[in-house]
Design a protein around this motif. Structure first.
Motif, short mmCIF file in Angstrom:
data_model
loop_
_atom_site.label_atom_id
_atom_site.label_comp_id
_atom_site.label_asym_id
_atom_site.label_seq_id
_atom_site.Cartn_x
_atom_site.Cartn_y
_atom_site.Cartn_z
N PHE A 287 0.84 -1.21 0.00
CA PHE A 287 0.00 0.00 0.00
C PHE A 287 0.87 1.26 0.00
O PHE A 287 0.66 2.18 -0.79
N ASN A 288 1.88 1.29 0.87
CA ASN A 288 2.73 2.47 0.98
C ASN A 288 3.70 2.60 -0.19
O ASN A 288 3.99 3.71 -0.65
N GLN A 289 4.19 1.46 -0.70
CA GLN A 289 5.09 1.51 -1.85
C GLN A 289 4.37 2.01 -3.09
O GLN A 289 4.88 2.85 -3.84
N ARG A 290 3.18 1.51 -3.30
CA ARG A 290 2.38 1.97 -4.44
C ARG A 290 2.06 3.45 -4.32
O ARG A 290 2.10 4.19 -5.30
N SER A 291 1.76 3.89 -3.10
CA SER A 291 1.48 5.32 -2.86
C SER A 291 2.71 6.16 -3.20
O SER A 291 2.59 7.25 -3.78
N ASN A 292 3.90 5.68 -2.82
CA ASN A 292 5.14 6.40 -3.13
C ASN A 292 5.36 6.51 -4.64
O ASN A 292 5.78 7.54 -5.15
N TRP A 293 5.10 5.42 -5.35
CA TRP A 293 5.26 5.46 -6.81
C TRP A 293 4.33 6.49 -7.44
O TRP A 293 4.73 7.22 -8.33
N VAL A 294 3.10 6.51 -6.95
CA VAL A 294 2.13 7.49 -7.48
C VAL A 294 2.57 8.90 -7.13
O VAL A 294 2.56 9.80 -7.97
N ARG A 295 2.97 9.11 -5.87
CA ARG A 295 3.37 10.43 -5.40
C ARG A 295 4.57 10.96 -6.18
O ARG A 295 4.67 12.15 -6.50
N ASN A 296 5.51 10.07 -6.50
CA ASN A 296 6.72 10.47 -7.21
C ASN A 296 6.59 10.38 -8.73
O ASN A 296 7.58 10.54 -9.45
N ASP A 297 5.36 10.13 -9.19
CA ASP A 297 5.06 10.11 -10.62
C ASP A 297 5.96 9.13 -11.38
O ASP A 297 6.50 9.43 -12.44
N LEU A 298 6.08 7.91 -10.83
CA LEU A 298 6.95 6.90 -11.43
C LEU A 298 6.19 5.88 -12.26
O LEU A 298 6.80 5.03 -12.92
N LEU A 299 4.87 5.94 -12.23
CA LEU A 299 4.06 4.96 -12.95
C LEU A 299 3.53 5.53 -14.26
O LEU A 299 3.27 6.74 -14.37
N TYR A 300 3.38 4.65 -15.23
CA TYR A 300 2.79 5.06 -16.49
C TYR A 300 1.29 5.25 -16.31
O TYR A 300 0.70 4.80 -15.32
N LEU A 301 0.66 5.87 -17.28
CA LEU A 301 -0.78 6.13 -17.22
C LEU A 301 -1.54 4.81 -17.06
O LEU A 301 -1.35 3.87 -17.84
N ASN A 302 -2.38 4.72 -16.04
CA ASN A 302 -3.23 3.55 -15.76
C ASN A 302 -2.43 2.27 -15.51
O ASN A 302 -2.98 1.17 -15.62
N GLU A 303 -1.15 2.40 -15.16
CA GLU A 303 -0.33 1.20 -14.97
C GLU A 303 -0.83 0.34 -13.81
O GLU A 303 -0.87 -0.89 -13.92
N LEU A 304 -1.22 0.97 -12.71
CA LEU A 304 -1.72 0.20 -11.58
C LEU A 304 -3.03 -0.49 -11.92
O LEU A 304 -3.26 -1.65 -11.54
N ASP A 305 -3.90 0.19 -12.65
CA ASP A 305 -5.18 -0.42 -13.05
C ASP A 305 -4.95 -1.64 -13.93
O ASP A 305 -5.59 -2.69 -13.75
N ARG A 306 -4.00 -1.52 -14.86
CA ARG A 306 -3.71 -2.64 -15.75
C ARG A 306 -3.07 -3.79 -14.98
O ARG A 306 -3.35 -4.97 -15.24
N TYR A 307 -2.23 -3.44 -14.01
CA TYR A 307 -1.59 -4.48 -13.20
C TYR A 307 -2.65 -5.23 -12.37
O TYR A 307 -2.65 -6.47 -12.31
N GLU A 308 -3.55 -4.49 -11.76
CA GLU A 308 -4.60 -5.12 -10.96
C GLU A 308 -5.50 -5.99 -11.82
O GLU A 308 -5.97 -7.05 -11.38
N ALA A 309 -5.76 -5.56 -13.06
CA ALA A 309 -6.58 -6.36 -13.97
C ALA A 309 -5.90 -7.70 -14.26
O ALA A 309 -6.56 -8.76 -14.33
N ARG A 310 -4.57 -7.68 -14.41
CA ARG A 310 -3.82 -8.92 -14.63
C ARG A 310 -3.91 -9.83 -13.41
O ARG A 310 -4.04 -11.06 -13.52
N LEU A 311 -3.81 -9.22 -12.22
CA LEU A 311 -3.90 -10.00 -10.98
C LEU A 311 -5.27 -10.65 -10.85
O LEU A 311 -5.40 -11.84 -10.50
#
Length: 400
Positions: A287-311
């Motif tokens: 939860f905190n690592q993902r929040s850090n990635w979002v806060r630091n703008d390290l993820l591509y557009l909708n990357e977390l959504d696509r990752y969760e869809a794969r999971l």
């Protein structure tokens, strides 16, 4: 000591550590060693351990410090170096002594005649000015410095002045950070440089603390720093992500997960207390690592959504297999449902579904599954939605 003096002193310590890192990054000798406050503020040594450069750093929060011939900064430094040379006179043969300061050397001062990049360098004149001050000054606070200088004038002081180089108008503590970041320009994408610098300086400060508290000399060389920069820079590549949430120092017992849906999901399948703690840690870290990635703008557009869809897609396959196995069994008791739920959770946790190809640490996948479980998008018990949906509805109602 006043608050202002204390803050000046603190800035001086931090400046010393930060500038040491800058000097090491600028050094072209891969095996050149640096130590902090072993011989001096900073010392560079050759690979065989013989010291070749002593460095004293002087940071002033105001634009100009005091570099006059009777300056306390200068005389305290001269005294320290004379005392070091009294212990080992051979250092004079192969050692450069540097004074690096944010202040400016006054014209025709001893320090101006010791400037490293000046055509005005005149060590004989500098010695005469210092010697004159030592003989004639009535400064009581400096008396022991002057006496030490005069007492060793023929054996040490005169030769020491020949080996001293002053670098004035040096970068201050803030500008030094910017200079370090310039040295990182080709290590990663430009937008990631401040994050790489933050990680590098954190590691470097820990190394400095180790050096300052150790009873043995602690040396760091250019190759070690370069290697660390490469390692952390690779975490900011297109196929990787940095880890900055430590899983070893999380006090799980101090955190409360009571009422969280993922916790209720785990209880439904009779998860043991030790397994619960591990799940809590994975959830918290992810939860905190993902929040850090979002806060630091390290993820591509909708990357977390696509990752969760794969999971979720992978979970659906495994969940469907569990359903078939339970339906084909001769009896469907809650004990069997719990056992099959534990089996499903274990199967999912052993998957290797990465958010990026080179990001191999499994805590993000495992913790992300618990995050999805907390939203009832996945589950472990065959009847998890039927049994827990009321909790999700009550949670939504409470938030409205």
């Amino acid at each position: 000591m006043s608050n202002h003096q204390a803050s000046e002193q603190m800035i001086g310590y931090i400046y010393q550590i930060r500038y040491a890192l800058y000097l090491l990054l600028k050094n072209k000798e891969e095996e050149a060693n640096i130590s902090i406050e072993k011989f001096d503020d900073i010392a560079f040594t050759k690979p065989d351990g013989i010291s070749n450069t002593f460095i004293q750093l002087k940071h002033h929060t105001k634009k100009y410090g005091n570099l006059t011939d009777s300056s306390t900064d200068i005389w305290r430094t001269l005294n320290a170096w004379i005392n070091e040379l009294k212990r080992d006179i051979t250092l004079l043969e192969n050692t450069k002594f540097l004074i690096i300061t944010t202040a400016e050397s006054p014209d025709n001062s001893a320090s101006s005649f010791l400037l490293s990049n000046s055509g005005m360098r005149d060590t004989k004149k500098a010695f005469e000015l210092f010697n004159d001050v030592a003989k004639k000054s009535g400064n009581v606070a400096h008396k022991k410095y002057y006496e030490n200088f005069i007492a060793n004038v023929d054996t040490i002081s005169r030769k020491l002045i020949n080996n001293i180089y002053v670098i004035d108008n040096s970068t201050n503590i803030v500008d030094t950070a910017l200079q370090i970041q310039k040295e990182l320009l080709f290590s990663c994408k430009q937008q990631h440089i401040p994050l790489v610098f933050e990680r590098l300086e954190g590691w470097w400060i820990n190394k400095a603390i180790e050096a300052l508290t150790s009873t043995r000399p602690v040396y760091i060389n250019t190759r070690q720093v370069a290697s660390y920069i490469v390692d952390i820079s690779q975490e900011y590549s297109h196929d990787n992500l940095p880890i900055d949430i430590d899983g070893l120092n999380i006090d799980i017992d101090s955190l409360s997960f009571e009422g969280k849906l993922f916790y209720e999901q785990l209880k439904l399948i009779g998860t043991s207390s030790n397994k619960l703690k591990i799940a809590f840690r994975d959830y918290y870290r992810a939860f905190n690592q993902r929040s850090n990635w979002v806060r630091n703008d390290l993820l591509y557009l909708n990357e977390l959504d696509r990752y969760e869809a794969r999971l979720i897609n992978e979970w659906e396959h495994c969940y469907a297999d569990m359903e078939d196995e339970i339906l084909e069994s001769e009896e469907q008791t809650d004990d069997i449902n719990q056992k099959m739920g534990k089996k499903l959770l274990k199967e999912i946790e052993n998957k290797d579904i990465r958010i990026r190809d080179r990001f191999s640490d499994p805590f993000v996948m495992r913790g992300s599954y618990h995050i999805l479980s907390d939203q009832l998008k996945v589950g472990w018990h065959i009847d998890f939605r039927k049994r827990l949906e009321y909790l999700l509805k009550s949670e939504v109602t409470a938030n409205e």
